[in-house]
Design an enzyme around this catalytic site. Sequence first.
Site, short mmCIF file in Angstrom:
data_model
loop_
_atom_site.label_atom_id
_atom_site.label_comp_id
_atom_site.label_asym_id
_atom_site.label_seq_id
_atom_site.Cartn_x
_atom_site.Cartn_y
_atom_site.Cartn_z
N CYS A 96 0.84 -1.20 0.00
CA CYS A 96 0.00 0.00 0.00
C CYS A 96 0.88 1.25 0.00
O CYS A 96 1.46 1.60 -1.02
CB CYS A 96 -0.98 -0.04 1.16
SG CYS A 96 -2.36 1.13 0.98
N HIS A 186 -3.71 -5.27 0.45
CA HIS A 186 -3.13 -5.65 1.74
C HIS A 186 -3.17 -7.17 1.93
O HIS A 186 -4.13 -7.71 2.49
CB HIS A 186 -3.91 -4.98 2.88
CG HIS A 186 -3.60 -3.54 3.06
ND1 HIS A 186 -2.57 -3.10 3.87
CD2 HIS A 186 -4.17 -2.43 2.54
CE1 HIS A 186 -2.53 -1.78 3.84
NE2 HIS A 186 -3.49 -1.36 3.04
N GLU A 188 -1.62 -8.88 4.06
CA GLU A 188 -1.51 -9.21 5.48
C GLU A 188 -2.82 -9.07 6.24
O GLU A 188 -2.95 -9.53 7.39
CB GLU A 188 -0.45 -8.31 6.14
CG GLU A 188 -0.91 -6.90 6.50
CD GLU A 188 -1.02 -5.92 5.35
OE1 GLU A 188 -1.20 -4.72 5.60
OE2 GLU A 188 -0.92 -6.35 4.18
#
Length: 245
Positions: A96, A186, A188
Amino acid sequence: MKNVLLLKAGDAAHSVRLSVGDYEHWFVETLAPTGCRFEIRHVHQGANLPGGAEGYDAVIMTGSPLSVTQLEPWMERAADFMLDAAAHRVPVLGVCFGHQLLAYAHGGRVVRNTHGREIGTVEVRLSEEGREDPLFDGVAERFAIQATHEDIVEPIPEGATVLAGNGNTAMQALAFGSHIRGVQFHPEVQPVAMRALILARAEKLEVEAVARGHLPGERVPRLLAGLAPSPSGRRILQNFVEHFT
């Protein structure tokens, strides 16, 4: 054991940290079981960068509520560090904000997305090059992933290769040579964390939706209802550690 340097570029909202932890927690939770040991540097708070990256197997930069469109000295230092790491054959992954900072470091531009904020579970499609890239080994051509951002990279930085995109953001993933990868989404983040992020920004999301002509009270419930598992995120992070280090 892989030694990963995690450059923390910002802090999640207080309510998010209380419920699901902060940005670094999500990376550690995903990759620690695969044999990664993390050193975390809070670079957005002025933490010193190492003298070099040679002692690490990989460097990852997190997302941030801050913007590359408002450059600060620590951002410039972190960008230079990541480029130097890659020059010494240490793989770098920007997520990001990290993705955008890497694009800037390669001469690219970061701008506010005219399509508006992308947030929630979204679908991303791999390009032909993305389907061949080891970062996406075992990932379907179209996959669900969590995303939250207002800024985008535009246009394609010179020398970069587009690995993935969608209707909101043409450059969802970029390759800069053999040692640097950036992803706008994202990998994660899991749905429980995305739910916390949406709720923390609910008021702002409503204001944005109404300004774009949507009925009041529609956007947040729709985003929450659309949350879905994103197992490809874990696979992408694991691929980065397994195939690039």
